[in-house]
Write an enzyme that holds these catalytic residues in place. Structure first.
Site, PDB file in Angstrom:
ATOM      1  CE  LYS A  84      24.020  36.778  37.367  1.00 52.64           C
ATOM      2  NZ  LYS A  84      22.436  35.973  37.503  1.00 52.64           N
ATOM      3  CG  ASP A 111      23.778  40.324  39.253  1.00 53.14           C
ATOM      4  OD1 ASP A 111      23.288  39.772  40.208  1.00 53.14           O
ATOM      5  OD2 ASP A 111      23.042  39.954  38.105  1.00 53.14           O
TER       6      ASP A 111
END
Length: 290
Positions: free
Chosen positions: A10, A137
């Site tokens: 990411k 996350d």
């Protein structure tokens, strides 16, 4: 039963830390995207044992309960009283301790994979809520598509596809401790970015607004300790990136280019200054529906 899951890294296109909760966790408002730099996670279940095993192709990762993929399997096994064991084999390609969510991506892949193998029929939102127990996350990594991320990381609002664009991603040698950076946040002193402008820019396919309104509130904290972050960022901009910034708590820096030729030029130019450089595209793992 077995399954192979892709676990994309990411990047934080915009990151603001609003305040600290009483339990010490920050309140986030972020725009994140998955990219096509990914680990590959092979998950195989077993009736002969309830043990969880993690195997990797690198010596840098723990293979016990410290591994987020192990934790993802354990939380599902415990919550749903699953008697089967699991062997998780991780083909590691995402840099470690890079601010790119590699461990969380692996955990998200395990949650998705075991949801299918164990016929749990959980929605992405339910998997995301479970993922928050592992790391902030992980909820995003369950979805792995461009999204607004809020709360402690569990509130995911998919934003659709990004404009055609390229990322040049550079990982300096430094390894950053996320907890140490989060402890240093002074919420009254850090710059608070207008994350909503980035959200609107993506929804409107507005390239210029996207590249001018990006920002990471944590970048000055990490860059003060690791000045190579600023040096790489400046090089990216010099070589033609329309925008460049640190991802997460760092130290990875990424630049954005609208054309492949410009991205290739930035990539080629950076390789003389940084060993770990990647030329990647945004990635949508799924349709991003609940």
């Amino acid at each position: 039963m077995e399954i192979l899951e892709k676990a994309p890294a990411k990047l934080n296109l915009s990151l603001d830390a609003l305040f600290r909760h009483l339990d010490g966790d920050p309140e986030w408002k972020m725009v994140m995207t998955a990219i096509d730099l990914a680990d590959y996670v092979h998950i195989q279940t077993s009736h002969s044992s309830s043990d969880i095993k993690v195997l990797t192709n690198t010596g840098f990762l723990p293979q016990d309960q410290r591994n987020l993929a192990f934790q993802a399997a354990k939380v599902l096994q415990s919550r749903f009283d699953i008697q089967e064991g699991v062997t998780i084999t991780i083909d590691k390609r995402i840099p470690v301790s890079a601010g790119m969510g590699g461990g969380s991506a692996d955990a998200g892949a395990v949650l998705r994979g075991l949801n299918q193998l164990w016929n749990l029929n959980l929605s992405l939102q339910q998997l995301a809520e479970i993922g928050l127990e592992i790391d902030s996350d992980v909820p995003f990594c369950v979805y792995s598509c461009p999204a607004l991320v809020e709360g402690k990381g569990e509130k995911i609002t998919p934003l659709g596809s990004l404009n055609p664009l390229w990322f040049v991603v550079a990982k300096p040698k430094a390894s950053v401790s996320t907890p140490s950076i989060l402890k240093q946040i002074d919420f009254s002193e850090i710059q608070h970015w207008d994350v909503q402008k980035v959200v609107t820019a993506i929804q409107n396919a507005d390239w210029n607004t996207l590249t001018t309104c990006m920002g990471n509130s944590l970048e000055p904290i990490t860059a003060q300790k690791y000045p190579e972050i600023t040096r790489i960022k400046d090089k990216m901009l010099k070589f033609g990136a329309q925008a460049a910034q640190m991802s997460g708590t760092g130290p990875t820096v990424f630049g954005i280019a609208q054309t492949e030729s410009r991205a290739q030029h930035i990539y080629n130019s950076l390789r003389g200054f940084c060993k770990e450089v990647y030329l990647v595209r945004p990635f949508n793992l799924m349709a991003c529906s609940n």
